[in-house]
Design an enzyme around this catalytic site. Structure first.
Site, PDB file in Angstrom:
ATOM      1  N   ASP A 118       0.835  -1.201   0.000  1.00  0.00           N
ATOM      2  CA  ASP A 118       0.000   0.000   0.000  1.00  0.00           C
ATOM      3  C   ASP A 118       0.872   1.254   0.000  1.00  0.00           C
ATOM      4  OD1 ASP A 118      -2.169  -1.685   0.236  1.00  0.00           O
ATOM      5  OD2 ASP A 118      -2.290  -1.484   2.421  1.00  0.00           O
TER       6      ASP A 118
HETATM    7  N1  URA Z   1      -1.265  -5.969   3.834  1.00  0.00           N
HETATM    8  C1  URA Z   1      -1.747  -4.719   3.862  1.00  0.00           C
HETATM    9  O1  URA Z   1      -2.780  -4.468   4.464  1.00  0.00           O
HETATM   10  N2  URA Z   1      -1.055  -3.761   3.238  1.00  0.00           N
HETATM   11  C2  URA Z   1       0.125  -3.967   2.580  1.00  0.00           C
HETATM   12  O2  URA Z   1       0.723  -3.033   2.053  1.00  0.00           O
HETATM   13  C3  URA Z   1       0.604  -5.285   2.564  1.00  0.00           C
HETATM   14  C4  URA Z   1      -0.102  -6.275   3.188  1.00  0.00           C
END
Ligand code: URA
Length: 246
Positions: A118
Site C-alpha cells: 500500500d
Molecule cells: N497488507 C496490507 O494491508 N497492506 C500492505 O501493504 C501489505 C499487506
C-alpha cells in the site's frame, strides 16, 4: 549478475543468431525504426566493421558497437527496493510516484513489481522482468511467506496467535485466510507472516479483530530479507542465491 546467456539461450532455441536490428532494440532504448536509421547512417559496427544491413546475423561472441560504444543484451533483472511511504507499487505514476521512478536504470518499462504494498506501507519490494519468477511470489498456490512488522493501535496478547493460525474471516470474502504466523514483540508491535496477498490483507486481518494497523513494514519475502544497508528509497540487484531461493 550476468543474465546475458539466458537471453542468448532464448534466441538460440530458435536459431543460432539474432537479427542485427532486433539485437539493437533489445540492447538499447532505440525503436526498430531508429535502429534502422542508425544502421543506414553507418553508426553500427560488428567486430569493427560497419554494417548497414538490418537483417545481418549477430552470432554469440560478436562485439556490436553503436557510435563506437559496445552494446550488450540486458537479460532478466531482479532487484530489491526499500519502499518509502507516499510511493505506489504501480508501473506508472498516479497521485503518488511509482516505485519504479526511484530506479535510475535503463528500460524500466520492462520491469514489474512482484507483490504490491500500500501507499503507506514501507519495506521490501521485489522488482523483476521475469514473469515466471514473480508468479512464484504472488501465486497463493506457491505459499510464499511474506513477513511484516506491524504497529497496532490497540495492544494484543498471546490469545491472538491461535486465532491467526486458524485463519480469519475477512469482510466481503468467502472462507478464511490461510494460516498466519503471529509473533508478539510488544503489546502494540507484532510480526505477522502470511502466504497470500489479498487486498489490504494485514490491515483487514487486524480490523476483523477490532484493531487498527498504524504502521506496516515488509521485512521479507520467502527467504529474501530486506537488506538493512538499504535506506528508504534505495535499491540493489538481488544476488544469484537470492534469485534461486524463490
Ligand atoms: N497488507 C496490507 O494491508 N497492506 C500492505 O501493504 C501489505 C499487506
Amino acid at each position: 549478475m550476468d543474465a546475458g546467456p539466458i537471453i542468448w539461450l532464448n534466441f538460440l532455441k530458435l536459431s543460432n543468431h539474432v537479427r542485427l536490428d532486433k539485437f539493437i532494440c533489445e540492447c538499447t532504448s532505440l525503436t526498430r525504426t531508429l535502429a534502422k536509421k542508425a544502421l543506414h547512417r553507418g553508426d553500427i559496427t560488428c567486430d569493427g566493421v560497419v554494417v548497414k544491413d538490418s537483417g545481418f546475423k549477430v552470432i554469440k561472441g560478436m562485439q556490436v558497437c553503436l557510435e563506437g560504444e559496445p552494446i550488450s543484451l540486458i537479460g532478466e533483472r531482479y532487484l530489491m527496493l526499500n519502499k518509502p511511504i507516499d510511493t505506489i507499487c504501480s508501473t506508472i505514476d498516479e497521485v503518488y510516484p511509482s516505485v519504479l521512478s526511484l530506479l535510475d536504470i535503463e528500460k524500466p518499462e520492462t520491469l514489474h513489481i512482484a507483490g504490491r504494498l500500500d501507499v503507506d506501507t514501507t519495506g521490501l519490494v521485489l522488482i523483476t522482468s521475469d514473469g515466471q519468477w514473480s508468479h512464484k511470489i504472488t501465486s497463493p498456490k506457491k505459499e510464499c511467506g511474506k513477513r511484516y512488522l506491524v504497529n497496532l493501535a490497540e495492544p494484543v496478547d498471546e490469545s491472538l496467535i491461535p486465532i491467526f493460525a486458524a485463519g480469519i474471516e475477512l469482510r466481503n470474502e468467502d472462507g478464511l485466510t490461510k494460516p498466519a504466523l503471529l509473533e508478539i514483540i510488544e503489546p502494540n508491535l507484532v510480526r505477522l507472516t502470511i502466504t497470500e496477498g489479498k487486498y489490504h490483507q494485514v490491515k483487514r486481518m487486524f480490523a476483523a479483530q477490532g484493531n487498527h494497523v498504524v504502521g506496516l513494514h515488509r521485512e521479507s519475502i520467502g527467504s529474501i530479507e530486506l537488506d538493512p544497508r538499504l535506506d528508504l528509497g534505495e535499491w540493489r540487484y538481488l544476488t544469484d542465491a537470492e534469485i534461486a531461493s524463490i
